[in-house]
Scaffold this motif. Structure first.
Motif, PDB file in Angstrom:
ATOM      1  N   SER A   1       0.828  -1.203   0.000  1.00 19.73           N
ATOM      2  CA  SER A   1       0.000   0.000   0.000  1.00 19.73           C
ATOM      3  C   SER A   1       0.867   1.260   0.000  1.00 19.73           C
ATOM      4  N   ALA A   2       1.918   1.251   0.800  1.00 17.37           N
ATOM      5  CA  ALA A   2       2.804   2.412   0.910  1.00 17.37           C
ATOM      6  C   ALA A   2       3.468   2.727  -0.420  1.00 17.37           C
TER       7      ALA A   2
ATOM      8  N   GLN B   1       8.735  10.747   6.128  1.00 17.81           N
ATOM      9  CA  GLN B   1       8.789  11.901   5.224  1.00 17.81           C
ATOM     10  C   GLN B   1       7.759  11.766   4.105  1.00 17.81           C
ATOM     11  N   LYS B   2       7.692  10.584   3.515  1.00 14.78           N
ATOM     12  CA  LYS B   2       6.728  10.344   2.440  1.00 14.78           C
ATOM     13  C   LYS B   2       5.298  10.501   2.957  1.00 14.78           C
ATOM     14  N   SER B   3       5.058  10.007   4.162  1.00 13.94           N
ATOM     15  CA  SER B   3       3.733  10.101   4.753  1.00 13.94           C
ATOM     16  C   SER B   3       3.323  11.559   4.955  1.00 13.94           C
TER      17      SER B   3
ATOM     18  N   ALA C   1       0.321  13.344  11.235  1.00 10.64           N
ATOM     19  CA  ALA C   1       0.812  12.595  12.395  1.00 10.64           C
ATOM     20  C   ALA C   1       2.316  12.357  12.296  1.00 10.64           C
ATOM     21  N   ALA C   2       2.845  12.391  11.075  1.00  6.29           N
ATOM     22  CA  ALA C   2       4.270  12.141  10.860  1.00  6.29           C
ATOM     23  C   ALA C   2       5.136  13.304  11.342  1.00  6.29           C
TER      24      ALA C   2
ATOM     25  N   ALA D   1      -0.572   7.392   2.292  1.00  5.32           N
ATOM     26  CA  ALA D   1       0.155   8.096   3.352  1.00  5.32           C
ATOM     27  C   ALA D   1       0.004   7.430   4.715  1.00  5.32           C
ATOM     28  N   ASP D   2      -1.167   6.841   4.985  1.00 12.12           N
ATOM     29  CA  ASP D   2      -1.365   6.163   6.268  1.00 12.12           C
ATOM     30  C   ASP D   2      -0.509   4.905   6.344  1.00 12.12           C
TER      31      ASP D   2
END
Length: 199
Positions: free
Chosen positions: A37-38, A71-73, A80-81, A43-44
């Motif tokens: 998924s990532a 960082q990507k998130s 939240a990141a 993003a989650d």
């Protein structure tokens, strides 16, 4: 979304399935679905993948990978990141220590409602990190979080009153904050209060 959607390559379905495995602490299975998924930009899922790499759950601990996925998130819109990245800059995990960046990120985390960030900013003022040492400012951040119900800050502000750090010494106020913790069922606060009452 269920297993069928995940197996069909749907990133939301893969994230949902990965999250189920994560909550059940089946970290290997969680990683399998979260990474798929990532890599599709969820993003989650990127945030949870950062978490797995940071703690070494289901994968070998790798702070560089954790930092990359956080960082990507964040770039994908998951605020939240922010706090996670602040901690990594603060502690030099996967990146060179940079108090200026961590301080700015902690400030952003405050705006997102993250109460833990108050203590981190207070520590910066206590230890001359990114900002000039200022114990009164440290106290102001701690008392603000304590008033918002943040238990670690309630402990901290009790200690600051007890020792007179950043504010006028007051055993009465120190006891007040310990009593608030006790009312919430905190056993450690009971022990600390008994010690204070002997003074």
């Amino acid at each position: 979304m269920g297993t069928k959607a995940a197996k069909a390559g749907n990133s939301d379905g893969q994230y949902s399935l990965g999250k189920v495995f994560l909550e059940e602490e089946y970290y290997d299975e969680a990683y399998t679905w979260l990474v798929q998924s990532a890599e599709q930009g969820n993003a989650d899922a990127q945030y949870q993948l950062g978490f797995l790499f940071e703690l070494g759950k289901g994968v070998k601990k790798n702070y560089n990978q954790a930092f990359k996925w956080y960082q990507k998130s964040l770039a994908g819109g998951n605020n939240a990141a922010i706090y996670k990245l602040a901690n990594m800059y603060d502690k030099g995990l996967g990146v060179v220590v940079d108090y200026q960046k961590s301080h700015a990120l902690y400030q952003s985390a405050l705006k997102q409602g993250n109460l833990d960030a108050y203590l981190d900013i207070a520590r910066h003022y206590e230890q001359d990190q990114a900002v000039d040492k200022n114990l009164n400012k440290a106290y102001q951040f701690v008392i603000t979080a304590a008033r918002k119900g943040h238990k670690p800050s309630q402990y901290k502000v009790s200690l600051m009153y007890k020792e007179g750090v950043g504010t006028k010494k007051s055993l009465q106020k120190a006891k007040h904050w310990l009593n608030r913790l006790i009312k919430s069922g905190d056993k450690k606060a009971e022990i600390l209060l008994k010690r204070l009452q002997k003074r």
